[in-house]
Each structure stands twice: as structure tokens, then as C-alpha cells.
Design an enzyme around this catalytic site. Sequence first.
Site, short mmCIF file in Angstrom:
data_model
loop_
_atom_site.label_atom_id
_atom_site.label_comp_id
_atom_site.label_asym_id
_atom_site.label_seq_id
_atom_site.Cartn_x
_atom_site.Cartn_y
_atom_site.Cartn_z
N ARG A 55 2.12 72.29 -47.76
CA ARG A 55 0.90 71.37 -46.89
C ARG A 55 1.54 71.09 -45.43
O ARG A 55 2.22 70.67 -45.20
CB ARG A 55 0.96 69.98 -47.86
CG ARG A 55 0.09 69.22 -47.09
CD ARG A 55 -0.41 68.24 -48.19
NE ARG A 55 0.73 67.07 -48.28
CZ ARG A 55 0.53 65.78 -48.71
NH1 ARG A 55 -0.55 65.57 -49.16
NH2 ARG A 55 1.53 64.96 -48.60
N ASP B 113 1.85 83.18 -40.75
CA ASP B 113 2.68 84.06 -39.90
C ASP B 113 4.05 84.30 -40.71
O ASP B 113 4.85 85.03 -40.77
CB ASP B 113 2.96 84.18 -38.39
CG ASP B 113 1.46 84.86 -37.70
OD1 ASP B 113 0.56 85.45 -38.67
OD2 ASP B 113 1.20 84.58 -36.67
N GLN C 259 -7.64 69.15 -49.87
CA GLN C 259 -7.47 68.13 -50.31
C GLN C 259 -8.44 67.06 -50.28
O GLN C 259 -8.90 66.63 -49.16
CB GLN C 259 -6.19 67.44 -49.96
CG GLN C 259 -5.24 66.97 -50.98
CD GLN C 259 -3.92 66.26 -50.46
OE1 GLN C 259 -3.17 66.91 -49.42
NE2 GLN C 259 -3.44 65.35 -50.97
N ASP D 183 -3.94 58.40 -51.07
CA ASP D 183 -4.98 58.18 -49.87
C ASP D 183 -6.16 57.60 -50.43
O ASP D 183 -6.88 56.96 -49.63
CB ASP D 183 -4.90 59.19 -49.07
CG ASP D 183 -3.76 59.50 -47.99
OD1 ASP D 183 -3.37 58.52 -47.31
OD2 ASP D 183 -3.03 60.38 -48.35
O1 LIG Z 1 -2.95 61.09 -51.41
C1 LIG Z 1 -2.14 61.56 -52.29
O2 LIG Z 1 -1.95 61.04 -53.47
C2 LIG Z 1 -1.32 62.52 -51.79
O3 LIG Z 1 -1.81 63.29 -50.82
C3 LIG Z 1 0.03 62.61 -52.21
C4 LIG Z 1 0.87 61.66 -51.10
O4 LIG Z 1 0.89 62.36 -50.17
C5 LIG Z 1 2.19 61.76 -51.80
O5 LIG Z 1 2.76 60.57 -50.71
C6 LIG Z 1 2.49 61.10 -53.09
O6 LIG Z 1 1.91 59.79 -53.32
#
Ligand SMILES: O=C(O)C(=O)C[C@H](O)[C@@H](O)CO
Length: 245
Positions: free
Chosen positions: A53, A67, A130, A158
Site C-alpha cells: 500500500r 518497477d 480502498q 478511516d
Molecule cells: O481505514 C482503515 O481501516 C484502514 O485503512 C486500515 C488502517 O490504515 C490501519 O491503520 C488499521 O487500522
Amino acid sequence: MWVCSASPLVAEICAGSGLDWLLIDAEHSPNGLEAILAQLQAVRSYPVTAVVRPPVNDAVLIKQYLDLGVQSLLIPMVHTADDAAAAVAAAHYPPLGIRGVGSALARSARWNRIPDYLARASETITVMVQIESREAVENAAAIAGTDGVDAVFIGPSDLAASMGLLGQQEHPDVVAAVEHCITVAKAAGKPVGVNAFAEATARRYLEAGVDFILVGADVALLARGSEALAAKYIPEAGPGTTASY
Ligand SMILES: O=C(O)C(=O)C[C@H](O)[C@@H](O)CO
């Protein structure tokens, strides 16, 4: 599981665990290009899929990752179908996309030792995007339906934050939004994954039909494991009380 420690040794330990995929994270972890390369090399001989990621949906970073030899990308913060299309374009050479051509110099093509790499590169690359905002949930069907999006991954942390529920990824409204995205992605015919550290939630999402799931992280296992070890031998100590930050 997540691999967040930026350590090839830890990545190799995790790669031999029996788990079938690892997410090497550069969004919230100190993973630069050199660390990612070393981890790809460390896990290469294990029966595990390494997904990486990047910190941002950026064509230059995606080019550098590809790459290096990254074949499976998880692109964070994809809120719209345009964001998804931009990620797809970054991952493919023209005429499909805009990936810059550096195969003679790059590990991905083993420095031009892989015959027809330029023609066949797209077959080797998986783009997962995502969904992790209220806006993305609203656009989930368009994001999942975007040509070249190979899979969708839902980020409850998030997502919860964008719903005004910071830190409450188990909140019923967040769980409902996640399950809605699972249904939408499956209707679009795309594999769908999610992050769920709480076992009950993970099993609930598996019941709901997720195809892949992240259920733990190297750093979390080490943090909780070292705390348990300390508690066993130094019961009066608590996390952080035996060392300064
Ligand atoms: O929003 C989320 O859930 C993720 O993207 C995972 C987090 O980035 C990760 O910190 C786990 O909580």
C-alpha cells in the site's frame, strides 16, 4: 496480516506463518522504497502474496513501486470513480495507462531478462482500491465498476472517522456501511476485502462474503506480546511505565 515494521526479517517471519497474504504498508508505516524492495526479496520464496500500500494514490509512486517488482497494489483513499481510474492508469503502460517505461532498469522486468515484459506486464499487476470514506461508500458501485479495478478493499477505521465516529469501527452504522460495500462490490463482480482486528467482526465480515481479510499486524502482535511478557514477570509494570517514550 499487516507488515508495518519495515523489517525484511519480520516480513520473512510473517511470510512463513501459514497466512496467505501480507500487506506491506507505506501509508502509516516507515516503509521507503529500499525497505519495500528488501521485504519483497525476503518474502519471495514463501507461498504468500505480498500486497503493497503506497501512502497516496500517486502515479509517480505507483511507477516506482511497480518497477521495484510490486505486483499487487492497494491504493488508499479512493473516493470516486475518477480516483479509481487514475490508480488503474498509473499501473499500466500506454495505451491502457500512463506508466512510464523503465523496464531495462527495473527489477520488475529483471532488467530486461523477462521476455515480453512490456507486452505482458498488465497480466502480472493487480490493482485494489480502498473505500474508506462516506463519499466512497456513496460512490461504491462506480468505484467497483471502474475498468481495471481488480478488487475493492474497505477500510473501517478511516470510514468511521469520515462518518463522525472516530475510533468506532465497530459502531453499527460503520458495520452497516461496510456490509453495504461488500454487497455492492460483489454485485459488480469484484473480489472484496476488509480490515478487521476484532475476531467477532472478522468472522461477521467473512459470513457477509468477503474474499480476503486482514486480521492482525506485526507491530500489534509484538506490542501486545511484549506487554504480556512484561506483565508475567513484572506484574507491577504497565505499558510504557518501564521506559520513557
Ligand atoms: O481505514 C482503515 O481501516 C484502514 O485503512 C486500515 C488502517 O490504515 C490501519 O491503520 C488499521 O487500522
